[in-house]
Design an enzyme around this catalytic site. Structure first.
Site, PDB file in Angstrom:
ATOM      1  N   ASP A 129     -10.100 -17.508  12.857  1.00 47.04           N
ATOM      2  CA  ASP A 129      -9.312 -16.598  12.026  1.00 47.04           C
ATOM      3  C   ASP A 129     -10.177 -16.111  10.887  1.00 47.04           C
ATOM      4  O   ASP A 129     -10.968 -16.868  10.332  1.00 47.04           O
ATOM      5  CB  ASP A 129      -8.098 -17.346  11.460  1.00 47.04           C
ATOM      6  CG  ASP A 129      -6.969 -17.383  12.464  1.00 47.04           C
ATOM      7  OD1 ASP A 129      -6.837 -16.403  13.216  1.00 47.04           O
ATOM      8  OD2 ASP A 129      -6.255 -18.396  12.522  1.00 47.04           O
ATOM      9  N   THR A 150       8.874   2.049   3.264  1.00 52.74           N
ATOM     10  CA  THR A 150       8.195   2.743   2.163  1.00 52.74           C
ATOM     11  C   THR A 150       6.722   2.378   2.095  1.00 52.74           C
ATOM     12  O   THR A 150       5.904   3.153   1.606  1.00 52.74           O
ATOM     13  CB  THR A 150       8.841   2.395   0.823  1.00 52.74           C
ATOM     14  OG1 THR A 150       8.714   0.979   0.619  1.00 52.74           O
ATOM     15  CG2 THR A 150      10.315   2.771   0.805  1.00 52.74           C
ATOM     16  N   LYS A 199       2.926   1.473  -6.059  1.00 54.20           N
ATOM     17  CA  LYS A 199       1.606   1.007  -5.616  1.00 54.20           C
ATOM     18  C   LYS A 199       1.720   0.815  -4.107  1.00 54.20           C
ATOM     19  O   LYS A 199       2.694   0.216  -3.626  1.00 54.20           O
ATOM     20  CB  LYS A 199       1.288  -0.326  -6.296  1.00 54.20           C
ATOM     21  CG  LYS A 199       0.013  -0.994  -5.864  1.00 54.20           C
ATOM     22  CD  LYS A 199      -0.097  -2.371  -6.509  1.00 54.20           C
ATOM     23  CE  LYS A 199       0.788  -3.355  -5.746  1.00 54.20           C
ATOM     24  NZ  LYS A 199       0.827  -4.686  -6.371  1.00 54.20           N
TER      25      LYS A 199
END
Lengths: 679, 567
Positions: free
Chosen positions: A310, A380, A394
């Site tokens: 990972d 969003t 942001k």
């Protein structure tokens, strides 16, 4: 806990092992090791010969000589047993010290009435807990058993197991719900369901493996045992047919000489050390804080071709961090930083926290009134804050661009350029807007762990291909992959991608290792040839893998691969050494057998050994004492150097092959000089 | 340089020069690539398949291959038993030679079936021409079987996972018609030109210088000798084999015969390299074989050229080396050379009497057969080497920290079990056989006095040699041994049978099992088998398994004899 007991021979362990060496003389247990079993038969025969001589037989040489041979053979057996016993004792001691912490701790068990919890807590000893029982833990409690948190969240000190002093957070649901017996709850309150039956935790299984109760020979060990048994058979043939040959040549060979020749020729060195090498391999894994569920897993680790890692936590440190504020033209840095901080105040993600960190703000105090925090949603793809009529947002580049352009404002070209620049460098841009106007970009970067590139280089030299798994987009993934030096990457990875990648590699005949912690890693962990589950991971992940890493350290796989290689190499080199020894032993014993009847064969006595008796004794003594000499090597393992297979073979062949031919010539000659004082 | 030495260097040089293109050619044959001889042989092969009712395109598993080999062998074995025990009244017997006794016919049939060609009889008096022709057919069949089964093993070593490994009959027919037959024809023609008889007429009579009339045996010798050399068979037409002036008339024929007994075993290694596109591995194998072979060759040649110390002490000059039992037209070096070639390749034909070799020369011959894979017999030599490679791969694979794999296939317990049994078999047969013989002899030396021409160490060597030769399917003898007795006929027959078929079954089984396994591509951590280091490892394994297990026996035979000569 880490790196305890680094001295090989601790007095108490030695004492324990010495006792075991005698217990292990029991033929029923020795029969599993064909090489040493034949030595035992030889020892018994010698004992009979000694008794025969005491009863008046004169054809077999002096009692002292025969009895000495008997003693040396007995010691050969004891040395071999000792090697196995000390390896067992060390492994057990290591496992015991892990287990000790969790024995007999009081547990606050919640009584149940069928399926329904009663509101009643009863304190019971941890040993009475069964799988499925539920207990609670409060600050200061030692967790009595391995289990899964079903309710609550707690900080836990796992130092008793991992040696890591920083506390960790474990909570119900998700991938960090597992708790380990013996660790300590520092804060909060959790309800835990016991996940294993008593005596069946991984540690218990590991102890059983080491103790030999359930220790099974690995496939490679079986194949090697066949090879060694084959060599033993060859020399049984050689020694038994020698009798009629000698009779033809009018040479009488005593029973002691036959047995000495036989014991010297069969590969007792490797035969005596074989099981110790296997146990030591598991023990080395345990010392690296990895619990292996079988010896085979360690062995397979040495063969790994592909390593799935990972990105987060292995190649890069934790999560992305904010590294730079880039205000848009006409916006001051202060304004921009303020807006960024405000938008992140309520942001609990590591990225959000890193923005505060970069801004140097610990407790943001901008005196904001009537603020509403806007949470991140998938639609969003942005978050932010509304206060006093101001709207700070942001989010990802296209999400903010959308907001800005919808309001009819211009999205600055310079910002677009900056965004592209950051992406191209492997970073992640976060765009901030206030009242639908662009304020600037925050640059987030992955921090690649120091020294990781060298480790990958080392793996490449071992022939292991490294693959980075990440949720990042392919561009970012490629950048990090190149920077860290991994060979391949899986970008925008979903759990099934890992699985498919593993299957595809296995289809080509490759062995794949991976590390995982989450429940959705479980199928891939089970599919991988070596699946290492993190101890902090879910029960499902731990069941699926064949190793558990107590440190939760994703780079551990690299160590595991080396441990596996060391294990195989130690077997190979000691086999070579053992067999190469035969050359010198032949030159010691064969002339000794025939020299009395055929004096011209003195020419074969190239070591110029003192007498037939001294020659045979020296060879047998050398054969016995080489075992304890090599125990440290068997326990520590032959050092692995990633210099390519051919160079490694050359090196080991030189040290253990050539060494195996020369050392006994010197050793036998030296022992002969000592022995010649008596015989 | 000594012209004798130059002669043996030239022979090796020519072999090598011829073996490289021949190896390519053999590779093409087994790979079914086109060759310019197809026009001749395609119709011929089709004819054979039609007569035999064989479908040459049917793919076989390794077990079916073995079955086909065993069936062919059993059928022809029974036929040759019938011919040998009934020659007296069957046609083609101009010299009225008698039929063989049951035990001798058994020994002889087994011996030719197994490519051993140990001869407990003398051809000129013991066989009719029909008998000779039957045995000549066998020299083709046994060599062809060896090459065919080796081709299957090559096929199995390819980089893939497979269970169907070609058609045995097709490989077999191709080996006989396209490789053995053309080469034999060339060699036979050279022999005929140099004076070797080729006729079906009976004995010829000549008047000697003393004025006496002498009968000279003849027959289809040239054809017989050609295949005896090429197929690593070694069974001579005449009792003295290629020491007989009509089997091997001059130095030129000696060169041709030496070359032909060596060329196919070497070419098979090159064929392997061509077929699998693993030239470097083939070179490594060739290197190991050659290193071992040269060691034996040099030992033997120097020992024979040095002569006998006892004769030295008598003050007699031995400028030609030890000439006892050797032909003057060949000399000591070429005889030692032949002895090394014939024992290393499991051929067994001789041009000098090995019984008369110096102890060290005799030991070199024994070692060549004990190892039995420094080139080895056609096809089967490679199979023997294959077993040692498996063992070497296993140990050295561990030494580099991987579970062992060979050409992309994992070697596990099952393969190791088979490899170990086969590696054990050769010492077992030789040592146990010699032990029984020694025991019988020691029990009653007077009764069995006729066994050994020389008691003592040399007598022991004679017994050891006989079993070694049988187990190596070599067929040469230390002829001091009185071996045409039921004991030797039956004991050696059993040893030959076991030593022929088990070492074929073992490697074929391993190759078949490995072929069916998953192919693992090589990585930089994989042990490379085509390097000098691995070659050295393989050599060490051969040395330890094959040579060391015979060390005590050799000590009581040739080594004791050597030290008592030079004390």
């Amino acid at each position: 806990m880490k790196n305890q007991n680094t001295t090989l021979f601790q007095p108490d362990l030695v004492k324990q092992a010495l006792k075991q060496s005698f217990v292990k003389l029991n033929p029923a247990s020795l029969v599993k090791n064909p090489v040493m079993f034949t030595v035992e038969i030889g020892t018994v025969i010698m004992l009979c010969v000694c008794a025969w001589i005491l009863a008046g037989e004169t054809s077999q040489g002096s009692f002292a000589y025969n009895f000495t041979i008997f003693l040396i053979l007995l010691f050969t057996l004891l040395f071999a047993n000792f090697a196995e016993a000390i390896a067992e004792a060390r492994g057990k001691a290591q496992a015991d010290s892990l287990r000790k912490t969790r024995e007999e701790t009081p547990a606050r068990k919640i009584e149940m009435l069928g399926e329904i919890f009663k509101d009643e807590v009863k304190v019971v000893p941890s040993s009475t807990l069964k799988k499925g029982d539920v207990f609670i833990c409060e600050p200061g409690d030692i967790i009595p058993m391995d289990g899964e948190i079903i309710e609550g969240l707690a900080t836990i000190d796992e130092s008793a197991i991992t040696g890591e002093s920083a506390p960790v957070i474990r909570e119900a649901g998700g991938d960090k719900s597992s708790v380990t017996g013996g660790t300590k709850v520092l804060s909060d309150y959790i309800k835990v369901r016991v996940s294993t039956e008593p005596g069946e935790s991984f540690l218990d299984k590991m102890i059983a493996l080491v103790e030999g109760a359930s220790r099974q020979k690995t496939p490679n060990e079986i194949a090697l045992t066949i090879l060694l048994a084959g060599f033993t058979l060859v020399f049984i043939i050689v020694c038994t047919t020698l009798q009629p040959f000698a009779a033809y040549a009018n040479v009488t060979i005593t029973i002691a000489s036959f047995i000495s020749l036989f014991v010297c020729l069969i590969p007792t060195t490797i035969g005596g050390l074989l099981s110790a090498i296997g146990i030591a391999g598991m023990d080395r894994a345990l010392r690296a804080n990895v619990i292996t569920k079988s010896g085979k897993a360690v062995e397979t680790a040495g063969d790994i071709d592909v390593l799935l890692l990972d990105k987060t936590g292995t190649i890069t440190i934790g999560n992305r961090k904010a590294t730079q504020f880039w205000p848009a033209e006409g916006v001051t840095r202060e304004e921009f930083v303020k807006a960024s901080v405000l938008s992140s105040v309520a942001d609990e993600t590591p990225e959000g926290k890193s923005i505060l960190e970069l801004a140097g703000v610990i407790n943001p105090d901008y005196n904001v009134k009537g603020a509403t925090f806007i949470k991140f949603t998938a639609e969003t793809r942005s978050s932010g804050i509304d206060y006093e009529g101001n709207r700070i947002r942001k989010g990802a580049y296209d999400a903010i661009k959308n907001i800005v352009e919808k309001a009819g404002n211009n999205f600055s070209k310079a910002i677009t350029q900056k965004v592209e620049e950051i992406s191209g460098n492997g970073g992640t841009p976060l765009v901030v807007s206030e009242n639908e106007k662009v304020l600037g970009v925050i640059e987030l970067q992955d921090i690649i762990k120091t020294g990781i590139a060298e480790r990958f280089e080392r793996l490449r030299k071992m022939g292991v291909k490294t693959v980075m798994v990440t949720g990042d987009n392919p561009l970012t993934a490629k950048f990090i992959a190149e920077k860290a030096g991994v060979d391949d990457f899986i970008a925008e990875a979903k759990p099934e991608d890992k699985m498919n990648y593993i299957k595809a590699e296995q289809q080509q005949g490759k062995l794949v290792a991976m590390m995982g912690d989450g429940t959705n890693d479980a199928p891939a962990l089970a599919q991988a040839d070596v699946g290492v589950a993190m101890n902090s991971g879910t029960q499902a992940a731990k069941e699926a893998g064949n190793m558990v890493d107590l440190d939760n350290d994703p780079t551990k796989l690299i160590e595991i691969v080396e441990i596996g290689k060391q294990l195989l190499m130690t077997r190979g080199t000691l086999t070579t050494f053992s067999i190469a020894n035969d050359v010198a032993k032949y030159f010691a014993i064969i002339p000794a057998l025939f020299i009395m009847a055929i004096p011209s064969l003195q020419g074969l006595n190239i070591m110029r050994l003192h007498s037939p008796e001294s020659a045979i004794l020296s060879a047998v003594i050398f054969n016995a004492i080489i075992i304890p000499f090599l125990i440290p090597l068997a326990l520590k393992g032959v050092a692995y150097k990633p210099i390519g297979a051919s160079a490694l073979l050359r090196r080991n062949l030189f040290i253990y092959g050539l060494g195996g031919v020369i050392v006994p010539f010197i050793g036998i000659k030296l022992i002969d000089m000592l022995v010649s004082v008596f015989f | 340089m000594n012209s004798e030495i130059l002669g043996i260097i030239a022979m090796y040089g020519i072999v090598l020069l011829l073996a490289i293109p021949l190896g390519r050619y053999i590779g093409k044959i087994f790979n079914y690539e086109n060759t310019w001889l197809d026009k001749v042989f395609n119709p011929l092969d089709r004819l054979f398949f039609k007569i035999g009712g064989i479908n040459p395109d049917r793919e076989m598993t390794w077990k079916q291959h073995l079955m086909a080999l065993l069936v062919i062998n059993l059928f022809w074995f029974l036929l040759s038993m019938f011919v040998l025990t009934n020659m007296e009244w069957l046609p083609l017997n101009p010299d009225k030679n008698p039929s063989m006794s049951g035990d001798l016919a058994f020994n002889t049939s087994v011996s030719f079936v197994t490519n051993t060609n140990l001869q407990h009889y003398s051809g000129e008096t013991g066989l009719s021409y029909l008998g000779q022709l039957t045995l000549m057919l066998w020299q083709f069949i046994s060599a062809g079987c060896g090459m065919a089964i080796c081709a299957m093993v090559f096929n199995a070593m390819k980089e893939r996972t497979a269970t169907s490994l070609g058609n045995f009959y097709s490989y077999f027919v191709r080996s006989c018609t396209r490789i053995l037959l053309p080469l034999s024809t060339i060699v036979a023609v050279i022999l005929v030109v140099n004076g070797t008889p080729m006729t079906f007429e009976g004995k010829d009579s000549i008047t000697t210088l003393e004025g006496k009339e002498q009968l000279v045996s003849r027959g289809p010798v040239a054809a017989f000798v050609a295949i005896k050399q090429l197929g690593t068979n070694g069974g001579g037409f005449y009792g003295p084999n290629s020491a007989h002036p009509m089997e091997n008339p001059n130095y030129l024929t000696n060169m041709v015969e030496t070359i032909s007994l060596f060329i196919i075993p070497i070419a098979m290694v090159f064929a392997f390299g061509y077929l699998l596109k693993r030239r470097k591995l083939a070179l490594t194998i060739y290197g190991v074989m050659t290193a071992g072979f040269l060691m034996l060759l040099m030992t033997s040649v120097t020992s024979e050229m040095r002569g006998n110390p006892l004769i030295d002490r008598m003050g007699i000059a031995q400028s030609m080396g030890s000439m006892e039992g050797k032909e003057v037209r060949f000399g000591a070096a070429a005889s030692a050379n032949w002895a090394t070639y014939t024992t290393c390749t499991s051929n067994g034909s001789v041009n000098a009497m090995h019984d008369s070799f110096t102890p060290i020369g005799g030991m070199a011959a024994l070692l060549g057969m004990m190892v039995n894979c420094f080139y080895g017999g056609v096809g089967v030599g490679f199979l023997n080497f294959y077993i040692f490679m498996i063992l070497a791969v296993f140990i050295s694979g561990l030494m580099v920290g991987r579970t062992p794999e060979f050409l992309g296939k994992k070697i596990e317990a099952k393969e190791m079990k088979i490899a170990m049994i086969i590696a054990l078999l050769h010492p077992l047969l030789i040592l146990a056989g010699t032990a029984i013989a020694s025991h019988v002899y020691t029990g009653n030396p007077e009764e069995y006095a006729s066994w050994l021409a020389n008691p003592g160490y040399h007598g022991f060597s004679e017994m050891l040699y006989e079993f070694t030769s049988s187990s190596a399917n070599n067929g040469s003898g230390f002829e001091g041994l009185g071996d045409n007795t039921p004991f030797w006929n039956i004991a050696c027959g059993i040893v030959m049978l076991m030593a022929r078929y088990l070492p074929i079954i073992g490697p074929v089984a391993i190759a078949g099992i490995l072929a069916a396994k998953k192919y693992v591509p090589e990585s930089s951590g994989t042990l490379k088998t085509d390097t000098a280091t691995f070659g050295f490892m393989a050599f060490a394994v051969i040395f330890i398994v094959a040579a060391l297990s015979f060390f005590p026996a050799l000590t009581l035979g040739p080594i004791a004899e050597y030290f008592s000569l030079y004390k």
